[in-house]
Design an enzyme around this catalytic site. Sequence first.
Site, PDB file in Angstrom:
ATOM      1  N   ASN A  67       0.766  -1.416  -0.129  1.00  0.00           N
ATOM      2  CA  ASN A  67       0.143   0.140   0.062  1.00  0.00           C
ATOM      3  C   ASN A  67       0.676   1.152  -0.151  1.00  0.00           C
ATOM      4  OD1 ASN A  67       0.536  -1.236   2.780  1.00  0.00           O
ATOM      5  ND2 ASN A  67      -0.539   0.892   3.424  1.00  0.00           N
ATOM      6  N   HIS A  68       1.983   1.049   0.131  1.00  0.00           N
ATOM      7  CA  HIS A  68       2.837   2.342   0.108  1.00  0.00           C
ATOM      8  C   HIS A  68       3.719   2.469  -1.090  1.00  0.00           C
ATOM      9  CE1 HIS A  68       1.937   3.393   4.289  1.00  0.00           C
ATOM     10  NE2 HIS A  68       2.428   2.398   4.802  1.00  0.00           N
TER      11      HIS A  68
END
Length: 263
Positions: A67-68
């Site tokens: 997600n990053h």
Amino acid sequence: MKILFIGDIFGEIGRNMVATYLPLVKEKYQVDVVFANGENTTHGKGLIRKHYEELLADGIALITMGNHTYSKREIFDYIDEANNLIVPLNRPKALPGVGSRVITYGNKSIRVTNLLGLTFMDPKSTNPFEAIEPLLEEDTSDIHIIDFHGETTSDKAAFGYFVDGRVTAVVGTHTHVPTADEHILPKGTAFQSDIGMTGPYVSVIGCQAETIIERNLKGIMTPFTLAKGEGQFLATLLTIDDITNQCTHIERIQIDPQHSFEK
């Protein structure tokens, strides 16, 4: 064949732990191929080119994300030529990157796929259960390992059973905490909910405890600070049968101040 998958590499301490212990672990366990999750490699969020190249130089064949993935804007400058980088397959399609890659080791083709979980994750990502189906239908690789990057063990366990017998292994990342549920599912797929984090040992999932405590006390998003001090190296070792291409053994590798490394 023995494949090592390193859990979320977090910041400078994580990078140092990889540089220090990966050669020793490879030698001790006779590891053939190494994969790792690298979405937290640069200062705890994202992956810049310098650190991407550093991990490759350390001997990591493919790097998965999460997600990053796009937290550092520099990734947009090099992602199209980053042939060893794998971003979530079920990300919004407008975002660049490749969600599944195949490499060759000896006479074996090894596929690694990255997926984002459903619960408490990016709501713009598509359903991983649906996203994986077209890939499974066309996949001809000998070995297929999925990095399921998600918050909940229930999402990961359900997905493991969903693809049981259709992929070699499903290993989880993201929570930074290793789970003791590594086992072979009924139809032959190896599974572990979360490999854990390679990074600061005395920390709250990589950050200084004080900054996270402050967030909880005040109820506001105060800046997090990366923890310092001793590190930990967490990974999962998969032993693959050369004839069946199935995982015959899955084992946690843990090196930290309470679990010393012996050759």
